[in-house]
Motif scaffolding. Structure first.
Motif, PDB file in Angstrom:
ATOM      1  N   LYS A   1       6.061  10.094   6.355  1.00  0.00           N
ATOM      2  CA  LYS A   1       5.564   9.313   5.204  1.00  0.00           C
ATOM      3  C   LYS A   1       5.878  10.016   3.890  1.00  0.00           C
ATOM      4  N   ASP A   2       5.743  11.353   3.877  1.00  0.00           N
ATOM      5  CA  ASP A   2       6.049  12.107   2.650  1.00  0.00           C
ATOM      6  C   ASP A   2       7.531  11.945   2.292  1.00  0.00           C
ATOM      7  N   ALA A   3       8.395  11.981   3.312  1.00  0.00           N
ATOM      8  CA  ALA A   3       9.842  11.838   3.059  1.00  0.00           C
ATOM      9  C   ALA A   3      10.138  10.437   2.544  1.00  0.00           C
ATOM     10  N   VAL A   4       9.479   9.430   3.106  1.00  0.00           N
ATOM     11  CA  VAL A   4       9.660   8.043   2.640  1.00  0.00           C
ATOM     12  C   VAL A   4       9.282   7.947   1.167  1.00  0.00           C
TER      13      VAL A   4
ATOM     14  N   LEU B   1       9.845   1.991   3.745  1.00  0.00           N
ATOM     15  CA  LEU B   1       9.571   1.913   5.181  1.00  0.00           C
ATOM     16  C   LEU B   1       8.068   2.080   5.423  1.00  0.00           C
ATOM     17  N   ASP B   2       7.449   1.184   6.237  1.00  0.00           N
ATOM     18  CA  ASP B   2       6.029   1.305   6.589  1.00  0.00           C
ATOM     19  C   ASP B   2       5.933   2.065   7.912  1.00  0.00           C
ATOM     20  N   VAL B   3       5.642   3.333   7.848  1.00  0.00           N
ATOM     21  CA  VAL B   3       5.621   4.189   9.041  1.00  0.00           C
ATOM     22  C   VAL B   3       4.511   3.765   9.996  1.00  0.00           C
ATOM     23  N   ASP B   4       3.379   3.305   9.461  1.00  0.00           N
ATOM     24  CA  ASP B   4       2.285   2.848  10.339  1.00  0.00           C
ATOM     25  C   ASP B   4       2.728   1.624  11.145  1.00  0.00           C
TER      26      ASP B   4
END
Ligand SMILES: Nc1ncnc2c1ncn2[C@@H]1O[C@H](COS(=O)(=O)NC(=O)[C@@H](N)CO)[C@@H](O)[C@H]1O
Length: 420
Positions: free
Chosen positions: A15-18, A25-28
């Motif tokens: 998420k930090d990289a996104v 991008l929605d990592v969840d």
């Protein structure tokens, strides 16, 4: 793209990289889909096992029982079809999101939204002083009859150009010099296709994200690649290389094609930003080891600096910010060369480390010493890209009477001439 296990174990890092790279991008959503997908896969596997037991029951049953089993079987088959359909849909959506997962940028990358956050690491050489008003490369080339712009536009539209006479020979000299230097550094020259299929564009990361930048030829299911990097990544896709062949080092040559949609009004004159250009591309495929990648990143950067130093051009090396490096990069350094007509540096080289981000997309693997099969690391850098580099040479080495002082390293390729 990243490894699913890595994402499950390090959701916050992803998420930090996104966020740092400004991606959407929605990592969840990806993690939820991954979970649903595994559950669905389990249900399909269980249903398939049950289905297989039907045949055994059927074989032992009498006619009355067989009729019952057929009816059950019918209903069951419908459920299994529906399950498989849901699995296919969620699998496709998961694959789509996986392609958007970013390499975690190295800790030394400036965090920022775009190139404005890039940091100049060093400047090498000094901009030339002129005791006359220097011309820009377009004026110089036209004055010497070394380029056709208006006629080329009639042939090919906006941003088209033709090189004429000695400028063609200078371009060949720059490429030959770069190739000779790379051969001396164990890079194998490879002349690769510019006409490519969709797979290597996905493998390199150009698709699906930058589709509008790429010339497509739908009648043949082919595309014109924007860089030899695409064919170089695709060359060994799907193979399992022996560790003793690594590191693979290629000097890739191919014409490069770009629609430059995003640059509508920028650099429309001259040779800086065109739709078709020539590039000698350095490509390294090495073992999946961070230190090994760092070593080759330094080597690729030093090689491009050696080329610019040999040519006598003043340049700066830039550490690219998280928002400038792009989704697949671990680290990116641009090299910007001095353009007198602009009174500033313009990018002429771009050096990138991608770790296994491309290898996972392109299925580039190798068998290491103890037999383990791993995704490789890939890196790339520009050796020379013309005509942009020709523009730099024209502007920096022009004489008062519009001649060109030939850099010493290029003279052997131009019959020893010091001036053209
Ligand atoms: N439209 C263009 N016209 C002329 N030169 C270009 C154009 N696009 C890129 N280049 C040249 O090609 C170099 C590499 O392009 S890049 O997209 O930055 N990087 C790559 O393509 C990598 N494969 C490393 O070469 C640029 O630094 C620039 O010198």
């Amino acid at each position: 793209m990243l490894d699913k296990r890595f994402i499950r174990d390090n959701p916050q890092a992803v998420k930090d990289a996104v966020a740092a790279k400004g991606l959407d991008l929605d990592v969840d959503e990806l993690l939820q889909l991954d979970q649903d997908n595994r559950k669905l896969q389990f249900e399909v596997d269980t249903a398939q096992a049950t289905r297989r037991s039907f045949s055994k029951q059927f074989a032992k049953a009498d006619e009355a029982r067989r009729a019952e089993l057929r009816a059950e079987h019918e209903a069951f088959d419908g459920q299994l079809r529906e399950l498989r359909e849901r699995l296919a849909q969620s699998g496709a959506r998961l694959a789509e999101l996986m392609l958007q997962t970013p390499t975690i940028p190295w800790s030394g990358a400036p965090v920022g939204p775009d190139e404005s956050a890039n940091v100049v690491l060093r400047t090498v050489g000094t901009p030339p002083e002129f005791d006359f008003t220097p011309l820009d490369h377009t004026e110089l080339a036209e004055r010497r009859g070394w380029a056709e712009f208006a006629r080329a536009r009639r042939v090919a539209g906006e941003r088209a150009y033709a090189l004429v006479g000695d400028l063609v020979m200078l371009e060949r000299a720059v490429h030959s010099y770069a190739l000779d230097l790379l051969r001396g550094r164990e890079f194998t020259p490879v002349s690769v296709p510019a006409l490519v299929r969709e797979e290597p564009l996905v493998g390199t990361g150009m698709l699906p994200k930058a589709r509008e930048e790429i010339y497509a030829i739908p009648a043949d299911d082919l595309y014109l690649a924007g860089t030899a990097e695409v064919a170089l990544v695709g060359l060994h896709a799907g193979e399992i290389l022996d560790a003793d062949r690594l590191p693979l080092r290629y000097a890739g040559i191919a014409p490069s094609f770009r629609r430059e949609i995003g640059s509508a009004s920028r650099d429309v004159r001259g040779l800086l930003r065109v739709h078709q250009f020539e590039k000698v591309e350095m490509f390294v495929l090495c073992a999946a080891d961070e230190a090994e990648s760092a070593r080759w990143h330094a080597e690729l950067l030093a090689t491009a600096e050696r080329i610019l130093t040999d040519l006598g051009l003043c340049y700066e090396v830039v550490e690219c910010a998280t928002g400038d490096m792009g989704v697949g990069k671990f680290r990116m350094n641009d090299i910007n060369t001095w353009f007198p007509s602009l009174g500033r540096f313009r990018e002429t080289h771009s050096c990138s480390t991608l770790h296994d981000w491309q290898a996972r997309r392109a299925n580039l693997r190798y068998r290491d010493a103890d037999g383990t099969i791993r995704f490789a690391h890939t890196l790339n850098n520009t050796a020379v890209a013309t005509p942009r580099l020709l523009a730099a040479l024209l502007e920096n080495f022009q004489t008062a009477d519009g001649q060109l002082r030939v850099p010493e390293v290029l003279r052997p390729y131009l019959g020893g001439r010091e001036l053209i």
